[in-house]
Design an enzyme around this catalytic site. Structure first.
Site, PDB file in Angstrom:
ATOM      1  N   ALA A  29     -30.370  37.204  83.022  1.00  9.41           N
ATOM      2  CA  ALA A  29     -29.866  37.831  84.239  1.00  9.41           C
ATOM      3  C   ALA A  29     -30.133  36.809  85.331  1.00  9.41           C
ATOM      4  O   ALA A  29     -30.832  35.815  85.080  1.00  9.41           O
ATOM      5  CB  ALA A  29     -30.601  39.136  84.514  1.00  9.41           C
ATOM      6  N   LYS A  30     -29.629  37.030  86.503  1.00 10.72           N
ATOM      7  CA  LYS A  30     -29.795  36.034  87.574  1.00 10.72           C
ATOM      8  C   LYS A  30     -31.261  35.640  87.742  1.00 10.72           C
ATOM      9  O   LYS A  30     -31.603  34.483  87.879  1.00 10.72           O
ATOM     10  CB  LYS A  30     -29.279  36.588  88.906  1.00 10.72           C
ATOM     11  CG  LYS A  30     -27.782  36.647  88.945  1.00 10.72           C
ATOM     12  CD  LYS A  30     -27.249  36.091  90.259  1.00 10.72           C
ATOM     13  CE  LYS A  30     -25.764  35.911  90.232  1.00 10.72           C
ATOM     14  NZ  LYS A  30     -25.021  37.130  89.955  1.00 10.72           N
ATOM     15  N   ARG A  31     -32.098  36.685  87.681  1.00 13.17           N
ATOM     16  CA  ARG A  31     -33.540  36.539  87.849  1.00 13.17           C
ATOM     17  C   ARG A  31     -34.149  35.477  86.927  1.00 13.17           C
ATOM     18  O   ARG A  31     -35.039  34.726  87.307  1.00 13.17           O
ATOM     19  CB  ARG A  31     -34.127  37.925  87.530  1.00 13.17           C
ATOM     20  CG  ARG A  31     -35.580  38.140  87.623  1.00 13.17           C
ATOM     21  CD  ARG A  31     -35.871  39.614  87.245  1.00 13.17           C
ATOM     22  NE  ARG A  31     -35.315  40.004  85.933  1.00 13.17           N
ATOM     23  CZ  ARG A  31     -35.836  39.663  84.770  1.00 13.17           C
ATOM     24  NH1 ARG A  31     -36.903  38.920  84.722  1.00 13.17           N
ATOM     25  NH2 ARG A  31     -35.282  40.084  83.652  1.00 13.17           N
TER      26      ARG A  31
END
Ligand code: GLU
Length: 285
Positions: free
Chosen positions: A246-248
């Site tokens: 995910a972006k994280r």
């Protein structure tokens, strides 16, 4: 010897991230190692979410990674008549029915069971009288596959997965899937099987998150007399923390990595070894 043909088939609803790049490199390498062909297909049937700028971005990102494709890039949005013909064929076999339900009606249905892909359509419109269907024909509706009837029509089917081996197709738990949406005369399931056959794809390489869909695809191939490719459902690339990207944790767009000066050769080498490139996942630099 059969020419091996694989494809990368992104939907242009955003920029490509590392997870996409991983899938693309696996599909690309499979074809190249077999002296076969690697195709790029743009799955832009969702008119509300697809953007031209993302199509350009996909091509740019793949070129930056050094992944070249063969032949012309097929755009699904330009193939609606082909999908419509297949849909008519299934209607003629009495396997489809119009569904007038809204998303919220389906979500509110207490009887809706859950399948591998979430809530399953409870079948509300399956048994509408023909005069009701005729009266409501002008209302927005999608077309659903009468799954039980379709499964009974074709009998046992199987497909081959490079990792899991032979798998008995079991699309029934997914219920009456949509084959033509209210706003588009096709759906992912229908368009993907038609195009894989039309492009003579021998090897479908994609993430394991799409393996449930393959049960439906195998059924559609049988109903439409289409060949079944070999499937390679690869594990999803995970972040440095072991969680799905995910972006994280590292699923930043390739465009961002490029802007930050990432080295595409190093990046692709890491992806080939199934890792999120060191220095790319935040916290691991
Ligand atoms: N267009 C689909 C996606 O972007 C992938 C389709 C496929 O590989 O079968 O998720």
């Amino acid at each position: 010897m059969t020419l091996r043909i694989s494809r990368f088939a992104p939907s242009p609803t955003g920029r490509l991230h590392l997870g996409h790049a991983y899938s693309a490199v696996r599909a690309h390498d499979l074809a190249r190692h077999a002296a076969g062909r690697f195709l790029l297909r743009i799955e832009d049937i969702d008119r509300t979410r697809s953007r031209e700028t993302f199509v350009t971005g996909i091509e740019e990102d793949l070129r930056w990674l050094g992944l070249t494709w063969d032949g012309e890039v097929i755009r699904q949005s330009r193939r609606m008549p082909v999908y419509a013909t297949a849909l008519e064929r299934l209607k003629d076999q009495d396997l489809l029915y119009p569904c007038f339900c809204t998303r919220s009606e389906i979500a509110a249905s207490a009887s809706a069971p859950h399948g591998p892909e979430g809530q399953v359509y409870p079948g509300t419109c399956r048994s509408l009288d023909s005069d009701v269907r005729a009266r409501r024909a002008g209302e927005p509706h999608c077309w659903r596959l009468d799954m039980a009837r379709a499964v009974a029509r074709v009998g046992p089917l199987r497909w081959h997965d490079a990792t899991a081996g032979w798998i008995a197709a079991d699309p029934l738990p997914q219920g009456d899937v949509v084959l033509a949406r209210k706003e588009t005369p096709t759906s992912y399931h229908l368009a993907v099987v038609i195009d894989d056959a039309a492009q003579d794809v021998t090897d479908v390489v994609r993430g394991v998150d799409l393996s449930a869909a393959t049960h439906v695809h195998r059924l559609l191939q049988a109903l439409l007399d289409l060949p079944t490719p070999a499937y390679h459902h690869h594990p999803l690339l995970v972040g440095a923390d072991g969680a799905r990207l995910a972006k994280r944790n590292g699923a930043m767009p390739l465009a961002t990595l490029r802007a930050e000066g990432a080295d595409p050769d190093r990046l692709i080498a890491s992806l080939r070894s199934g890792r999120v490139p060191i220095g790319v996942a935040p916290g691991k630099a």
